[in-house]
Enzyme design. Structure first.
Site, PDB file in Angstrom:
ATOM      1  N   ARG A  74       0.848  -1.188   0.000  1.00  0.00           N
ATOM      2  CA  ARG A  74       0.000   0.000   0.000  1.00  0.00           C
ATOM      3  C   ARG A  74       0.884   1.238   0.000  1.00  0.00           C
ATOM      4  O   ARG A  74       1.693   1.421   0.917  1.00  0.00           O
ATOM      5  CB  ARG A  74      -0.929  -0.006   1.219  1.00  0.00           C
ATOM      6  CG  ARG A  74      -1.766   1.241   1.338  1.00  0.00           C
ATOM      7  CD  ARG A  74      -2.823   1.163   2.457  1.00  0.00           C
ATOM      8  NE  ARG A  74      -3.473   2.463   2.552  1.00  0.00           N
ATOM      9  CZ  ARG A  74      -3.583   3.178   3.667  1.00  0.00           C
ATOM     10  NH1 ARG A  74      -3.141   2.715   4.824  1.00  0.00           N
ATOM     11  NH2 ARG A  74      -4.160   4.369   3.640  1.00  0.00           N
ATOM     12  N   HIS A 119      -3.054  11.058   1.401  1.00  0.00           N
ATOM     13  CA  HIS A 119      -2.602  10.737   2.759  1.00  0.00           C
ATOM     14  C   HIS A 119      -2.018  12.018   3.371  1.00  0.00           C
ATOM     15  O   HIS A 119      -0.803  12.175   3.493  1.00  0.00           O
ATOM     16  CB  HIS A 119      -1.578   9.596   2.713  1.00  0.00           C
ATOM     17  CG  HIS A 119      -1.386   8.871   4.020  1.00  0.00           C
ATOM     18  ND1 HIS A 119      -1.581   7.511   4.168  1.00  0.00           N
ATOM     19  CD2 HIS A 119      -1.008   9.314   5.243  1.00  0.00           C
ATOM     20  CE1 HIS A 119      -1.318   7.140   5.425  1.00  0.00           C
ATOM     21  NE2 HIS A 119      -0.965   8.229   6.094  1.00  0.00           N
ATOM     22  N   GLU A 164      -7.716   8.269   6.579  1.00  0.00           N
ATOM     23  CA  GLU A 164      -8.023   8.814   7.895  1.00  0.00           C
ATOM     24  C   GLU A 164      -8.542  10.249   7.869  1.00  0.00           C
ATOM     25  O   GLU A 164      -7.900  11.172   8.395  1.00  0.00           O
ATOM     26  CB  GLU A 164      -6.779   8.736   8.801  1.00  0.00           C
ATOM     27  CG  GLU A 164      -6.312   7.318   9.010  1.00  0.00           C
ATOM     28  CD  GLU A 164      -5.190   7.190  10.034  1.00  0.00           C
ATOM     29  OE1 GLU A 164      -4.607   8.210  10.420  1.00  0.00           O
ATOM     30  OE2 GLU A 164      -4.911   6.057  10.448  1.00  0.00           O
ATOM     31  N   ASN A 307      -7.979   1.288   9.770  1.00  0.00           N
ATOM     32  CA  ASN A 307      -6.659   1.454  10.395  1.00  0.00           C
ATOM     33  C   ASN A 307      -6.837   1.308  11.899  1.00  0.00           C
ATOM     34  O   ASN A 307      -7.532   2.105  12.529  1.00  0.00           O
ATOM     35  CB  ASN A 307      -6.072   2.835  10.098  1.00  0.00           C
ATOM     36  CG  ASN A 307      -5.743   3.040   8.624  1.00  0.00           C
ATOM     37  OD1 ASN A 307      -5.867   2.119   7.814  1.00  0.00           O
ATOM     38  ND2 ASN A 307      -5.316   4.239   8.273  1.00  0.00           N
ATOM     39  N   TYR A 309      -4.907   0.679  15.713  1.00  0.00           N
ATOM     40  CA  TYR A 309      -3.667   0.623  16.485  1.00  0.00           C
ATOM     41  C   TYR A 309      -3.875   0.276  17.953  1.00  0.00           C
ATOM     42  O   TYR A 309      -3.073  -0.413  18.553  1.00  0.00           O
ATOM     43  CB  TYR A 309      -2.926   1.972  16.397  1.00  0.00           C
ATOM     44  CG  TYR A 309      -2.303   2.237  15.048  1.00  0.00           C
ATOM     45  CD1 TYR A 309      -0.989   1.891  14.795  1.00  0.00           C
ATOM     46  CD2 TYR A 309      -3.034   2.834  14.033  1.00  0.00           C
ATOM     47  CE1 TYR A 309      -0.412   2.115  13.550  1.00  0.00           C
ATOM     48  CE2 TYR A 309      -2.472   3.064  12.784  1.00  0.00           C
ATOM     49  CZ  TYR A 309      -1.158   2.705  12.549  1.00  0.00           C
ATOM     50  OH  TYR A 309      -0.595   2.918  11.322  1.00  0.00           O
ATOM     51  N   GLU A 377      -4.030  -0.568   8.008  1.00  0.00           N
ATOM     52  CA  GLU A 377      -2.854  -0.207   8.818  1.00  0.00           C
ATOM     53  C   GLU A 377      -2.977  -0.848  10.188  1.00  0.00           C
ATOM     54  O   GLU A 377      -4.064  -0.893  10.768  1.00  0.00           O
ATOM     55  CB  GLU A 377      -2.745   1.311   9.047  1.00  0.00           C
ATOM     56  CG  GLU A 377      -2.245   2.098   7.875  1.00  0.00           C
ATOM     57  CD  GLU A 377      -2.135   3.598   8.187  1.00  0.00           C
ATOM     58  OE1 GLU A 377      -1.871   3.972   9.350  1.00  0.00           O
ATOM     59  OE2 GLU A 377      -2.335   4.384   7.249  1.00  0.00           O
TER      60      GLU A 377
HETATM   61  C1  GBH Z   1      -1.759   6.485  11.204  1.00  0.00           C
HETATM   62  O1  GBH Z   1      -2.664   7.183  12.044  1.00  0.00           O
HETATM   63  C2  GBH Z   1      -1.387   7.280   9.954  1.00  0.00           C
HETATM   64  O2  GBH Z   1      -2.224   6.919   8.874  1.00  0.00           O
HETATM   65  C3  GBH Z   1       0.050   7.079   9.549  1.00  0.00           C
HETATM   66  O3  GBH Z   1       0.399   8.040   8.596  1.00  0.00           O
HETATM   67  C4  GBH Z   1       0.934   7.156  10.751  1.00  0.00           C
HETATM   68  O4  GBH Z   1       2.298   7.102  10.437  1.00  0.00           O
HETATM   69  C5  GBH Z   1       0.566   5.999  11.650  1.00  0.00           C
HETATM   70  O5  GBH Z   1      -0.767   6.108  12.014  1.00  0.00           O
HETATM   71  C6  GBH Z   1       1.335   5.941  12.949  1.00  0.00           C
HETATM   72  O6  GBH Z   1       1.002   7.015  13.771  1.00  0.00           O
HETATM   73  O7  GBH Z   1      -0.933  12.378  19.661  1.00  0.00           O
HETATM   74  O8  GBH Z   1      -2.596  11.991  21.376  1.00  0.00           O
HETATM   75  O9  GBH Z   1      -3.107  13.441  19.483  1.00  0.00           O
HETATM   76  C7  GBH Z   1      -3.059   6.437  13.178  1.00  0.00           C
HETATM   77  C8  GBH Z   1      -4.181   7.080  13.970  1.00  0.00           C
HETATM   78  C9  GBH Z   1      -4.827   8.942  15.263  1.00  0.00           C
HETATM   79  C10 GBH Z   1      -2.903   7.753  15.882  1.00  0.00           C
HETATM   80  C11 GBH Z   1      -4.328  10.157  16.008  1.00  0.00           C
HETATM   81  C12 GBH Z   1      -2.393   8.952  16.654  1.00  0.00           C
HETATM   82  C13 GBH Z   1      -2.923  11.000  17.712  1.00  0.00           C
HETATM   83  C14 GBH Z   1      -2.991  10.867  19.185  1.00  0.00           C
HETATM   84  N1  GBH Z   1      -3.706   8.176  14.769  1.00  0.00           N
HETATM   85  N2  GBH Z   1      -3.469   9.787  17.111  1.00  0.00           N
HETATM   86  S1  GBH Z   1      -2.358  12.290  19.978  1.00  0.00           S
END
Ligand code: GBH
Length: 477
Positions: A74, A119, A164, A307, A309, A377
């Site tokens: 991707r 993105h 996102e 996505n 995490y 992701e």
């Molecule tokens: C993804 O977002 C992105 O698509 C990608 O580009 C990025 O590299 C990857 O994650 C890893 O971060 O700092 O407390 O405000 C993941 C979803 C939502 C995770 C916002 C981080 C911020 C939390 N993201 N969140 S804060």
């Protein structure tokens, strides 16, 4: 355990890996502008000017893809590399050639590309015309999308329009910690998100009407969400807060596309109710309405792109009681906390809770009418001294992939693929180069940006070779 044609992938994004920010007539993007003009917004004043230098070193990325044995890769296209001013008035043929090389290179080694059109990197020229807050951006995005379908769609069969929209809208327009660095709490993010949905829908309708019959691909939007559950399972307040939490992340974009063509009721009620409480009234509503004169949002996804995490336990909070602050936080009135049993290391937001992915997949099946799902992701960061023996990340991937297997086998979720974030250590937005998400280490101090496989890369490669079918993946033929 996994279907024979399951997609085993890894992901990257243009601004995070390419570098070559002004090479060969590329136009400026909002991330170029953000890093250059507000270097204090990124840890260490870093930028993606060079990043992994994938603009020059793309053949090494292909090597990495092959070393892992991926069936899918991707990547995202840089809008301003293809269309420097954001419009088709001027096409940068060097950019077209660049992506043709990468896509053809993948196909030549039997790897199917999944291509993200957007993105986080809007052409700066379009930001200067109002960016995602302008209603015109939907048409501009549609024109860009058609250009990409037309140019690459003979070979690309899996498309993501926007990655996102939540992050783009909230971090870029509410918190101001991502480009374009706008801080207009409670207003701009809803508007930006609205126009992202309109842009996405316009592109999907174009694909459906013009390209699908000839190209036969699939188009969706990648939606990020934590899994969320009540902090106290007995508490009705926590249950209601959890419902709001999911509505404001997953539901904000998935509800319009998969359920009703409009925002979740709970979300609209929360935003409108707070406007009333603040004495603002509701005309116009901060959360906009979709026009009946435009093609609808409902049904504009051919699969669910998720996505995932991390997870949260949720309780009410956001200071609504007596508070007059305008913002998404007070609209939402819910806060997510990390369970003390979930390890947090690397970046502070990423608490390790693999079980949440299975829960979320099951929720998606039930809520969004049993769609085909790609996990587009999932990954884990390390910070501080580099550990090539990244055992913690190995555990994260192992455990999460087991949860995907259970979702397929035991819950009957139609999961079609899984993409690790990320192929390479890269530019982690506001965290600069301090957070490493790669299956390959990248030496950012070396001119040649040497890529070296982490232990997690070796283990992921083993998982893939155990499960991947020897047959050629369907969508490369
Ligand atoms: C993804 O977002 C992105 O698509 C990608 O580009 C990025 O590299 C990857 O994650 C890893 O971060 O700092 O407390 O405000 C993941 C979803 C939502 C995770 C916002 C981080 C911020 C939390 N993201 N969140 S804060």
């Amino acid at each position: 355990m996994f279907p024979h044609d399951f997609a085993w992938g890894a992901a990257t994004a243009a601004y995070q890996v390419e570098g070559g920010w002004d090479a060969d007539h590329k136009g400026e993007s909002i991330w170029d502008a953000f890093c250059h003009r507000e270097p204090s917004g990124v840890l260490g004043g870093h930028s993606g000017d060079v990043a992994c230098d994938s603009y020059r070193l793309w053949e090494q990325d292909l090597r990495c893809v092959r070393d892992l044995g991926l069936t899918h890769y991707r990547l995202s296209l840089s809008w301003s590399r293809l269309l420097p001013h954001g419009t088709t008035d001027h096409v940068n043929q060097t950019g077209v050639r660049y992506y043709n090389q990468v896509i053809n290179g993948l196909i030549a080694c039997n790897v199917a590309p999944m291509v993200t059109l957007y993105h986080f990197d809007l052409p700066q020229a379009l930001q200067e015309r109002g960016g995602w807050q302008s209603p015109h951006v939907a048409t501009l995005f549609d024109t860009y999308a058609r250009f990409c379908f037309q140019t690459f769609g003979d070979r690309v069969k899996l498309w993501i329009t926007i990655n996102e929209p939540y992050v783009c809208a909230k971090l870029g327009h509410e918190d101001g910690v991502h480009a374009p660095g706008i801080r207009q709490p409670g207003v701009a993010a809803y508007l930006a998100g609205h126009n992202m949905l309109r842009a996405h829908a316009a592109a999907w309708h174009s694909y459906d009407a013009i390209y699908r019959s000839k190209q036969g691909g699939l188009v969706s939007m990648a939606i990020n969400s934590d899994w969320a559950e009540p902090l106290d399972p007995e508490s009705t307040e926590d249950a209601a807060a959890t419902e709001r939490y999911l509505a404001f992340t997953l539901g904000w974009f998935a509800w319009p596309v998969f359920v009703t063509g409009d925002y979740p009721e709970v979300m609209r009620a929360a935003v409108d109710g707070q406007s009333e409480r603040l004495g603002r009234g509701n005309s116009p509503p901060r959360l906009p309405s979709f026009s009946k004169d435009e093609p609808g949002i409902l049904g504009t996804a051919d699969f669910f792109a998720l996505n995932y995490y991390t997870s949260r336990k949720v309780r009410p909070g956001g200071g609504r009681g007596g508070e007059t602050l305008l913002g998404m936080k007070t609209d939402l009135d819910a806060e997510g906390v990390v369970d003390p049993s979930w390890p947090v290391c690397g970046v502070p937001w990423l608490a390790v809770a693999p079980y949440g992915l299975r829960k979320l997949l099951k929720y998606i099946k039930a809520t969004f009418n049993h769609p085909a799902v790609y996990v587009t992701e999932n990954g884990f960061a390390q910070t501080g001294p580099v550990l090539m023996d990244d055992v913690q990340r190995c555990g994260y991937y192992q455990d999460t992939i087991v949860e995907v297997a259970k979702a397929i086998e035991e819950d009957g979720v139609n999961v079609r693929g899984y993409f690790a974030w990320s192929l390479l250590d890269n530019f982690e937005w506001a965290d600069g180069y301090s957070a490493r998400f790669g299956l390959f280490h990248v030496d950012f101090s070396a001119g040649e940006r040497t890529r070296t496989m982490y232990r997690s890369g070796r283990e992921y490669a083993q998982i893939i070779s155990k499960h991947r079918s020897r047959a050629q993946p369907e969508n490369t033929s």
